[in-house]
Design a protein around this motif. Sequence first.
Motif, short mmCIF file in Angstrom:
data_model
loop_
_atom_site.label_atom_id
_atom_site.label_comp_id
_atom_site.label_asym_id
_atom_site.label_seq_id
_atom_site.Cartn_x
_atom_site.Cartn_y
_atom_site.Cartn_z
N VAL A 18 -19.71 -79.59 26.16
CA VAL A 18 -19.58 -80.39 25.90
C VAL A 18 -18.10 -80.58 27.58
O VAL A 18 -17.59 -82.15 26.54
CB VAL A 18 -18.92 -80.45 25.11
CG1 VAL A 18 -20.01 -79.85 24.04
CG2 VAL A 18 -17.45 -79.74 24.97
N ASP A 19 -17.39 -80.39 28.54
CA ASP A 19 -16.67 -80.97 29.08
C ASP A 19 -17.02 -79.96 30.43
O ASP A 19 -16.70 -79.29 30.57
CB ASP A 19 -15.17 -80.63 28.93
CG ASP A 19 -14.37 -80.51 28.83
OD1 ASP A 19 -14.27 -81.45 29.87
OD2 ASP A 19 -12.99 -80.00 29.51
N ALA A 69 -11.21 -71.66 31.85
CA ALA A 69 -12.37 -72.68 31.12
C ALA A 69 -12.43 -72.17 29.63
O ALA A 69 -12.09 -70.24 29.41
CB ALA A 69 -13.48 -72.13 31.60
N GLU A 70 -13.38 -72.43 28.68
CA GLU A 70 -13.17 -72.49 27.65
C GLU A 70 -14.46 -72.19 27.12
O GLU A 70 -15.09 -73.10 27.54
CB GLU A 70 -12.03 -72.96 26.22
CG GLU A 70 -11.78 -72.47 25.09
CD GLU A 70 -11.10 -73.20 24.47
OE1 GLU A 70 -9.82 -72.73 24.51
OE2 GLU A 70 -10.58 -74.34 24.04
N ARG A 182 -20.28 -74.77 27.38
CA ARG A 182 -18.76 -73.93 27.34
C ARG A 182 -18.66 -75.45 27.06
O ARG A 182 -18.50 -76.44 27.13
CB ARG A 182 -18.63 -74.66 29.36
CG ARG A 182 -17.20 -75.20 30.29
CD ARG A 182 -17.30 -74.14 30.94
NE ARG A 182 -17.83 -74.98 31.81
CZ ARG A 182 -18.33 -74.38 33.20
NH1 ARG A 182 -17.70 -73.65 34.25
NH2 ARG A 182 -18.43 -75.14 33.96
N LEU A 183 -16.59 -75.23 26.49
CA LEU A 183 -16.28 -76.12 25.57
C LEU A 183 -14.83 -77.38 26.64
O LEU A 183 -14.97 -78.41 26.19
CB LEU A 183 -15.02 -75.47 24.49
CG LEU A 183 -16.41 -74.53 23.29
CD1 LEU A 183 -15.02 -73.96 22.26
CD2 LEU A 183 -17.50 -75.38 22.83
N ARG A 184 -14.29 -76.64 27.39
CA ARG A 184 -13.63 -77.28 28.10
C ARG A 184 -13.01 -76.15 29.24
O ARG A 184 -12.89 -75.39 29.67
CB ARG A 184 -12.09 -76.92 27.07
CG ARG A 184 -10.65 -77.93 27.98
CD ARG A 184 -9.53 -77.41 26.74
NE ARG A 184 -9.05 -76.16 26.63
CZ ARG A 184 -8.04 -75.87 27.63
NH1 ARG A 184 -7.99 -76.60 28.58
NH2 ARG A 184 -8.39 -74.87 27.54
N LEU A 185 -12.77 -77.77 29.98
CA LEU A 185 -12.06 -77.27 31.81
C LEU A 185 -10.86 -77.81 31.88
O LEU A 185 -10.60 -78.61 31.48
CB LEU A 185 -13.25 -77.17 32.78
CG LEU A 185 -13.96 -76.63 33.23
CD1 LEU A 185 -15.21 -77.73 34.27
CD2 LEU A 185 -14.17 -75.23 33.22
N GLY A 186 -9.90 -75.91 31.94
CA GLY A 186 -8.60 -77.13 31.77
C GLY A 186 -7.53 -77.06 32.97
O GLY A 186 -7.67 -75.60 33.62
#
Length: 198
Positions: A18-19, A69-70, A182-186
Amino acid sequence: PKPIMEFGPPLPLGVASVDEHVDLSLAETPRAGDLLARLREHAPAGIEFLSVVRLPEGSRKLSRDLTEAEYLVRIEPEHLDKLGIEKTELETLPERFLARAEASWPVVRKRRPKTVDLRPAVEAVAWVPAGEVPEGLDFEREGARYLQVRVRLTGDAHARPEEVASAVLGTDPGFETAHLARLRLGKGKETSRASRSA
């Protein structure tokens, strides 16, 4: 001519997300809002463009600035049955993993089996209630549990979400890409459930 684009880090084949972030080099210089509108107009089903940011010439690629990464790992009821542990003990597994100074685990790297210490690469681990699984993933399954895993993308240590989940559980139940999202890259500044629970 071919487009110049770079996804970073690349999403493993079969893993939902989603990201995602992508760097594009364009011959034209449209305004960010105009480009976003054009991308949305031509996006195939299942892909939604959320934003466009124009970087000054000479800037580092956005993908190079990402530090973590989440992921969400779905643990099926049959996986839980194999564990054979009480629910109260199950709830404590993420906290117990994070309290460890070392987490040696057998992995495969470049098609070769080896044992690595996963712990330095793991920022956070936490259970996520089924009702908080992001919509649009088609990821929820009746009776399943969901483990949120945040890993570092920088440094020498490297850990894959399914490896971390297996180490948390103490066994490899046979995770496949369908069990991962994968929920998020940050850049390490955004908050998340896992960071609040760590």
